[in-house]
Design an enzyme around this catalytic site. Structure first.
Site, PDB file in Angstrom:
ATOM      1  N   GLU A 129      41.167 -30.000   1.960  1.00  0.00           N
ATOM      2  CA  GLU A 129      40.946 -29.006   3.021  1.00  0.00           C
ATOM      3  C   GLU A 129      41.713 -27.736   2.684  1.00  0.00           C
ATOM      4  O   GLU A 129      42.783 -27.474   3.227  1.00  0.00           O
ATOM      5  CB  GLU A 129      41.374 -29.538   4.384  1.00  0.00           C
ATOM      6  CG  GLU A 129      40.995 -28.601   5.526  1.00  0.00           C
ATOM      7  CD  GLU A 129      41.640 -28.948   6.846  1.00  0.00           C
ATOM      8  OE1 GLU A 129      42.215 -28.041   7.479  1.00  0.00           O
ATOM      9  OE2 GLU A 129      41.578 -30.132   7.249  1.00  0.00           O
TER      10      GLU A 129
ATOM     11  N   HIS B 297      35.827 -29.376  10.702  1.00  0.00           N
ATOM     12  CA  HIS B 297      37.074 -28.612  10.700  1.00  0.00           C
ATOM     13  C   HIS B 297      37.185 -27.811  12.003  1.00  0.00           C
ATOM     14  O   HIS B 297      36.165 -27.404  12.566  1.00  0.00           O
ATOM     15  CB  HIS B 297      37.069 -27.676   9.487  1.00  0.00           C
ATOM     16  CG  HIS B 297      38.317 -26.881   9.322  1.00  0.00           C
ATOM     17  ND1 HIS B 297      38.521 -25.676   9.957  1.00  0.00           N
ATOM     18  CD2 HIS B 297      39.439 -27.122   8.593  1.00  0.00           C
ATOM     19  CE1 HIS B 297      39.717 -25.203   9.633  1.00  0.00           C
ATOM     20  NE2 HIS B 297      40.284 -26.059   8.809  1.00  0.00           N
TER      21      HIS B 297
ATOM     22  N   ASP C 164      45.940 -27.894   3.437  1.00  0.00           N
ATOM     23  CA  ASP C 164      45.539 -26.846   4.370  1.00  0.00           C
ATOM     24  C   ASP C 164      46.066 -25.481   3.932  1.00  0.00           C
ATOM     25  O   ASP C 164      46.426 -24.636   4.744  1.00  0.00           O
ATOM     26  CB  ASP C 164      45.982 -27.143   5.806  1.00  0.00           C
ATOM     27  CG  ASP C 164      45.115 -26.430   6.847  1.00  0.00           C
ATOM     28  OD1 ASP C 164      44.195 -25.697   6.449  1.00  0.00           O
ATOM     29  OD2 ASP C 164      45.370 -26.608   8.047  1.00  0.00           O
TER      30      ASP C 164
END
Length: 378
Positions: A8, A169, A294
């Site tokens: 991600e 997401h 992230d």
């Protein structure tokens, strides 16, 4: 741990500025120096930090809200195609270190399926797709399109056929919801609470509507340690009383927890808590969890040190390597194919167990390298 795969990890292109302005999230300097520059960069500072922290490959996706933030269908479809073409070109500059998730307009399920098919079959470097929660629609942007509606079955059928995992997401709320729910408590509207609350509702809607039963090859991925779901699983399953909700379309002989590890997976993105990870492991098992960072909303060194030093002391080496690398190769099989050609690795290959032959070690388990003299200070 060497060989980590991060799933991600955000990226942007100048054309996407209409759907995300980095300064709207935080003033410059608050999140990693220059958030805007970090989102645009792939092959410079990002790659340098990957090298320093044992991250072998990042899977990149268009920053939230991305295409889902565009309420105009034509604009959304055009930007998705532009972003996918640009991301393919960027990934193919270094495909052993980067892969891509396609961006899709979800205004029309058939068009979304066609763009997913284009990315997965006609382009290179794509391993799945990432959807930033609901799709904004309507003239005022307040209409929310959710993918548990029956008309999205054509999209789910394509995702199953193409073996393309769907990463759900978070994104910001619509203007109306922002005003009604979060005005005066804006500090809670985003990562602290609002993001997870919206995504877990959407994901549970997809599961309980029977999408995963109708399409048993579909795989859903949720970030941020599961968007609160693993810690509420008992209550979720307990309260989905079949007598109370006889029309629920999910299989009557299954619990939500039964989908984890086969069709539903979570990542550690932006949630670097060892107790939370251990709770998730207890509830859903190591096969359902994958490492992520992230970036650039989170620090590559921070997420890596947490996993390499703190998590490493709490897990057996095989589960550590599953979560850090090997599960991603099972969930995203395209990573094992050209042009990425990644392979599963053993704990020894990842540097977390086994003989350190490069240091002259010949016997496993010698924490003190001298047989008869203590070398480690008390």
């Amino acid at each position: 741990m060497l060989g980590k795969i991060a799933l991600e990890e955000a990226w942007t292109l100048p054309e996407a500025s209409s759907s995300f302005d980095p300064l709207s999230l935080a003033p410059k300097g608050v999140i990693g120096g220059d958030l805007g520059a970090n989102l645009l960069d792939i092959h410079s500072e990002r790659l340098s930090q990957m090298n320093e922290n044992g991250v072998e490959l990042m899977v990149l996706s268009l920053v939230s809200a991305g295409i889902q933030g565009l309420s105009d269908r034509s604009a959304a479809e055009n930007l998705a195609r532009t972003a996918n073409d640009a991301l393919e070109a960027a990934v193919l500059q270094n495909p052993t270190r980067f892969a891509a998730m396609s961006a899709l307009s979800m205004h029309d399920a058939a068009q979304a399926a066609a763009e997913l098919r284009r990315c997965m079959t006609q382009k290179r470097g794509f391993v799945g797709c990432l959807l930033n929660d609901f799709q904004s629609a309507g003239e005022d942007g307040n209409t929310m399109l959710f993918y548990d509606a029956p008309e999205y079955d054509v999209f789910w059928a394509a995702a199953e056929e193409l073996d393309a995992p769907v990463y759900i997401h978070p994104r910001s709320a619509t203007p109306l919801i922002q005003a009604q729910m979060w005005k005066g408590r804006e500090q809670l509207a985003y990562s602290a609470l609002g993001y997870a609350n919206r995504v877990n509702m959407h994901a549970l809607g997809i599961i309980t509507s029977g999408v995963l039963d109708r399409f048993p090859g579909v795989k859903l991925v949720l970030g941020h340690m599961g968007e609160h779901i693993p810690y509420d699983l008992y209550r979720i399953d307990h309260k989905l009383n079949r007598a109370r909700f006889p029309n629920m379309r999910m299989r009557k002989d299954k619990l939500v927890r039964d989908y984890f590890g086969s069709q539903v997976f979570i990542t550690t993105s932006g949630h670097f808590s060892t107790p939370a990870l251990l709770c998730a492991l207890t509830e859903i098992g190591a096969d359902a969890i994958m490492f992520s960072i992230d970036y650039p909303f989170e620090s590559i060194p921070n997420g890596s040190v947490w996993f390499d030093e703190h998590v490493r002391d709490s897990l057996n080496s095989r589960d550590l390597v599953k979560i850090g690398r090997n599960n991603a190769l099972k969930v995203y099989p395209k990573l094992k194919e050209t042009p990425h050609e990644l392979k599963e690795m053993t704990p020894s290959e990842c540097g977390v167990e086994g003989l350190k032959t490069d240091e002259g070690e010949v016997e496993f388990g010698l924490y003190n390298k001298h047989w008869s003299k203590r070398l480690i200070k008390q």
